[in-house]
Design a protein around this motif. Structure first.
Motif, PDB file in Angstrom:
ATOM      1  N   VAL A   1      32.898  61.519 -30.665  1.00  0.00           N
ATOM      2  CA  VAL A   1      33.538  60.594 -31.597  1.00  0.00           C
ATOM      3  C   VAL A   1      33.591  61.244 -32.971  1.00  0.00           C
ATOM      4  O   VAL A   1      32.573  61.701 -33.491  1.00  0.00           O
ATOM      5  N   ASN A   2      34.781  61.288 -33.546  1.00  0.00           N
ATOM      6  CA  ASN A   2      34.994  61.868 -34.871  1.00  0.00           C
ATOM      7  C   ASN A   2      35.539  60.785 -35.791  1.00  0.00           C
ATOM      8  O   ASN A   2      36.496  60.090 -35.434  1.00  0.00           O
ATOM      9  N   LEU A   3      34.951  60.646 -36.962  1.00  0.00           N
ATOM     10  CA  LEU A   3      35.360  59.626 -37.928  1.00  0.00           C
ATOM     11  C   LEU A   3      35.975  60.308 -39.138  1.00  0.00           C
ATOM     12  O   LEU A   3      35.382  61.227 -39.705  1.00  0.00           O
ATOM     13  N   ALA A   4      37.157  59.850 -39.531  1.00  0.00           N
ATOM     14  CA  ALA A   4      37.867  60.497 -40.633  1.00  0.00           C
ATOM     15  C   ALA A   4      38.340  59.456 -41.634  1.00  0.00           C
ATOM     16  O   ALA A   4      39.070  58.523 -41.265  1.00  0.00           O
TER      17      ALA A   4
ATOM     18  N   SER B   1      37.954  63.259 -26.283  1.00  0.00           N
ATOM     19  CA  SER B   1      37.371  63.127 -27.610  1.00  0.00           C
ATOM     20  C   SER B   1      38.130  62.038 -28.360  1.00  0.00           C
ATOM     21  O   SER B   1      39.313  61.797 -28.100  1.00  0.00           O
ATOM     22  N   TRP B   2      37.443  61.419 -29.295  1.00  0.00           N
ATOM     23  CA  TRP B   2      38.020  60.301 -30.024  1.00  0.00           C
ATOM     24  C   TRP B   2      38.035  60.597 -31.512  1.00  0.00           C
ATOM     25  O   TRP B   2      37.071  61.147 -32.058  1.00  0.00           O
ATOM     26  N   VAL B   3      39.123  60.221 -32.162  1.00  0.00           N
ATOM     27  CA  VAL B   3      39.204  60.250 -33.619  1.00  0.00           C
ATOM     28  C   VAL B   3      39.541  58.834 -34.074  1.00  0.00           C
ATOM     29  O   VAL B   3      40.589  58.291 -33.716  1.00  0.00           O
ATOM     30  N   PHE B   4      38.633  58.241 -34.827  1.00  0.00           N
ATOM     31  CA  PHE B   4      38.894  56.953 -35.466  1.00  0.00           C
ATOM     32  C   PHE B   4      39.150  57.230 -36.941  1.00  0.00           C
ATOM     33  O   PHE B   4      38.279  57.766 -37.632  1.00  0.00           O
ATOM     34  N   SER B   5      40.342  56.900 -37.415  1.00  0.00           N
ATOM     35  CA  SER B   5      40.707  57.242 -38.788  1.00  0.00           C
ATOM     36  C   SER B   5      41.163  56.014 -39.552  1.00  0.00           C
ATOM     37  O   SER B   5      41.747  55.087 -38.991  1.00  0.00           O
ATOM     38  N   GLY B   6      40.888  56.034 -40.849  1.00  0.00           N
ATOM     39  CA  GLY B   6      41.268  54.938 -41.737  1.00  0.00           C
ATOM     40  C   GLY B   6      40.679  55.183 -43.112  1.00  0.00           C
ATOM     41  O   GLY B   6      39.863  56.103 -43.292  1.00  0.00           O
ATOM     42  N   PRO B   7      41.030  54.386 -44.108  1.00  0.00           N
ATOM     43  CA  PRO B   7      40.623  54.664 -45.493  1.00  0.00           C
ATOM     44  C   PRO B   7      39.115  54.810 -45.698  1.00  0.00           C
ATOM     45  O   PRO B   7      38.680  55.683 -46.450  1.00  0.00           O
TER      46      PRO B   7
END
Length: 757
Positions: free
Chosen positions: A193-196, A420-426
């Motif tokens: 899990v990747n957080l951006a 793989s996961w990328v969860f992105s947001g402000p």
């Protein structure tokens, strides 16, 4: 020796020859669609072309059309293998590049170089063979210079004929299909899990998802719309007609799935169908689906039925029906990622959330999102040929009987993740602890026999990482620099230079960071900046601060020093992109700003020496330096230009020295009573005992520059961790299962033709 003019004349003759050939092809016949779905570099087997829905002709017609194109000199046929394959000739490549639009229409030679471009895959064996138009004219409703986010958000509407699943492409030669793939794939720094943190534009139609695959790296981009619609969007993309036509194709899987797990099939002496059904636990895969055509028909039908139900049940109170649909969609996604894993395609799923604040404001929405992560992420796991979820978490007795035998290797007891996961947001990284806690709850769901040690299973490890960190930014710089042929300098290395990697990374943090996150840089912006840097044409060529400054200067104005007013950034960007100093009137014209806006911001930028004045013919002009002379890493001892001696920065030993002179400059050029009060109270020069961060936080004119100042003076440990008051741990590891491997464990399957879910 052939001259340039001779080469141009030869090309003109070839273009005329190609046009004379291709204009004779009827647009409605399907030959142009067939031509456009052949890779520029590489080949495709007939059996894949017959399954390609984008070509849209009967399978029996494909061979006849290819022979026709061969006779016209546009296609070569390789008849040596078990399956015939087709590739473009040099004339065919010109035809596709110059005269064929993205929707397979012919364009006249006088228009071709203006309206269309072909996205080339970086290597001949790249995983994707679809065409993507890189138009400089702008799409529907888009300006000619659309940003990546503007382009992505302009989805069109399925009601107007646009597809629910679209190939990812882009607005320019740099941000073409491959560039956009790299830009949006940059947030995946590790499996898991990747957080951006990223400022995202909302899709015009949130039901649309994007699909991209290069070099066996698959990227799915979907917008969050609640758990049920989001699962539907992801399943719909992974198993879309586009994916089945181009990636999960007959040549990749085999007509009888014989291409999957080749070594494992031989070693276990098992049928490929049994490995998929009982090992990988592919759903809706009975013995009746062991032929590719039959499986494709079945999985397409199931997909379509599930997506129809998403629309019916999203706002329904029918708990039983919704639960069944959740289970089916999870089964579709898990089956899809297992299939991609069997053909060595890495899957990344980017779930975009333009407004993360809605989660913080609404507990139900937050819990829905956390449950989505909890129940979806662990299901994408595998150990050898075995579904990780079925080994570790499944507790239904009937399902547990439907497995292949397995042993746990004591030397390698850890599962692999199939997505793989990328969860992105402000402000997505603020949810890191909540996401970790949600996924960790699955530890309590481990099957009792495994939890008490009666049964052995491999352990599942799920990293959760922040993608905006100093370390992640360093990695991206290294990756892109190396791919473009540059060397990278490191501190303490035998080839250490002034432009070392830490200095380059600092500049990214300074220009992309914000007051509350000065140690963070958006990975998509880092990737985009690096994409703009030209390839090196020399040996032993080190990437420099000048290269990085250029790349950053090409970013959209809202990404460059993001807390500055847009007009100020336009002014700065105009100077950064000018090869020569500019005066007031030229800046106003080129930046498209008013004279009052110029007067409002010119001295604020000058206060930081990010722009400096020069004299030319008795007139003041300005030039820009994204890394000012006073930056400790620049090794300059004096300004580049000719600053005002009364307010110029003259000493840069400490951050407070810069802050003091900036205050002086501000109150000398602007009417700022609140800052003048600070100045007159004795805080300027700022003393060592003063908390400079508190001072900057209190005043908007200063706080919007905090990241720019902090990144220059923070020590290396602070760069990695950030200010302690805003810095959660950047990387965590969630472990499900027991690490001990006591005894080999085998399971007998129950012979059944019933499909698993």
């Amino acid at each position: 020796m052939e001259t340039v003019s001779d080469g141009e004349e030869t090309l003109d003759k070839q273009l005329k020859q190609v046009w004379d050939i291709i204009k004779e092809l009827p647009e409605v016949s399907g030959r142009l669609r067939l031509l456009g779905n052949l890779p520029v570099n590489g080949e495709r087997e007939y059996r894949d072309l017959k399954q390609d829905d984008e070509i849209g002709v009967k399978s029996g017609t494909i061979g006849r059309y290819i022979v026709d194109l061969e006779e016209r000199g546009l296609v070569d046929i390789d008849r040596r293998g078990r399956y015939n394959s087709a590739s473009l000739t040099s004339l065919g490549q010109l035809a596709v590049e110059e005269f064929l639009t993205a929707d397979y229409r012919l364009i006249h030679p006088s228009q071709s170089t203006l309206e269309t471009a072909l996205t080339l895959t970086p290597q001949s064996d790249a995983g994707t063979v679809y065409r993507a138009q890189a138009s400089t004219e702008g799409g529907d409703g888009l300006p000619p210079t659309a940003t990546a986010e503007e382009w992505l958000a302009t989805t069109g509407s399925p009601a107007n004929g646009n597809s629910y699943v679209q190939w990812l492409n882009g607005p320019s030669d740099v941000l073409d299909a491959w560039g956009m793939h790299q830009r949006y794939g940059a947030s995946r720094r590790n499996p898991g899990v990747n957080l951006a943190d990223d400022l995202l534009s909302k899709f015009d139609d949130g039901r649309v998802s994007y699909l991209s695959c290069f070099d066996d790296d698959l990227l799915v981009i979907s917008q969050w719309g609640g758990p049920l619609p989001t699962l539907g969007r992801i399943a719909g993309a992974l198993l879309s007609n586009k994916a089945l036509s181009k990636i999960l194709s007959p040549s990749a899987l085999g007509n009888e799935f014989e291409e999957i797990d080749d070594a494992v099939v031989d070693k276990l002496d098992e049928k490929a169908g049994d490995i998929l059904r009982w090992g990988h636990q592919i759903g809706w895969f009975s013995e009746d689906e062991e032929q590719y055509d039959d499986w494709k028909d079945r999985i397409s039908t199931v997909r379509s039925l599930c997506l129809e139900k998403v629309g019916e049940l999203t706002n329904s109170d029918d708990v039983e029906a919704r639960t069944e649909l959740f289970r089916d969609l999870q089964g579709l996604i898990a089956s899809a990622t297992q299939l991609y894993y069997t053909i060595d395609v890495d899957v990344t799923i980017n779930v975009r959330m333009p407004d993360t604040g809605m989660l913080v404001r609404d507990d139900k929405r937050l819990n829905d999102f956390l449950d989505f992560a909890r129940y979806t992420v662990p299901k994408q796991s595998v150990y050898g040929i075995h579904s990780g979820y079925r080994m570790l978490l499944e507790d239904r007795e009937q399902k547990l009987k439907m497995r292949l035998p397995y042993d746990v290797d004591e030397a390698d007891p850890t599962m692999h993740l199939t997505a793989s996961w990328v969860f992105s947001g402000p402000t997505m990284t603020d949810l890191k602890a909540d996401i970790e806690e949600a996924i960790e709850r699955e530890a309590g769901e481990i099957r009792e026999a495994i939890a008490d040690g009666t049964e052995t299973a491999p352990v599942m490890e799920i990293p959760v990482q922040i993608s905006n960190t100093y370390t992640a930014t360093r990695e991206l710089i290294e990756e892109f620099a190396t791919s473009k042929g540059y060397e990278v300098s490191y501190r303490g290395d035998i080839h250490e230079r002034d432009d070392d990697l830490e200095r380059l990374t600092r500049l990214f943090l300074r220009v992309l960071g914000t007051a509350d996150r000065p140690h963070r840089a958006c990975p998509s912006d880092v990737a985009e900046a690096m994409l703009h840097i030209a390839r090196s044409t020399r040996s032993f060529d080190f990437i420099s601060i000048k290269d990085i400054s250029y790349g950053l200067s090409q970013l959209p104005t809202d990404r460059l020093l993001p807390e500055l007013p847009p007009t100020a950034t336009k002014l700065l960007k105009t100077l950064l992109n000018s090869p020569d100093p500019l005066g007031r009137s030229a800046i106003i014209e080129k930046a498209g700003i008013s004279g009052s806006s110029y007067d409002r911001y010119i001295n604020e930028l000058a206060a930081w020496d990010i722009i400096e004045p020069t004299e030319s013919g008795g007139r003041r002009q300005w030039e820009a330096h994204l890394e000012p002379w006073w930056s400790p890493q620049s090794h300059h001892e004096e300004p580049f230009g000719e600053p005002d001696p009364d307010t110029a920065i003259i000493d840069a030993t400490f951050a407070r020295d810069i802050g003091s002179r900036v205050l002086c400059h501000y109150i000398s050029h602007y009417d700022l009573p609140e800052l003048e009060e600070v100045y007159m109270s004795g805080l300027c020069p700022i003393s060592p005992d003063d908390d400079i961060r508190v001072l900057f936080t209190r005043h908007a004119r200063l706080s919007r520059w905090w990241a720019f100042l902090w990144g220059a003076y923070a020590d290396e440990s602070e760069l990695k961790t950030g200010p302690s008051e805003v810095s959660p741990s950047s990387t965590g590891m969630i472990r499900l299962g027991r690490l001990e491997v006591d005894t080999p464990q085998s399971h007998l399957r129950e012979v059944s033709s019933m499909p698993s879910d």
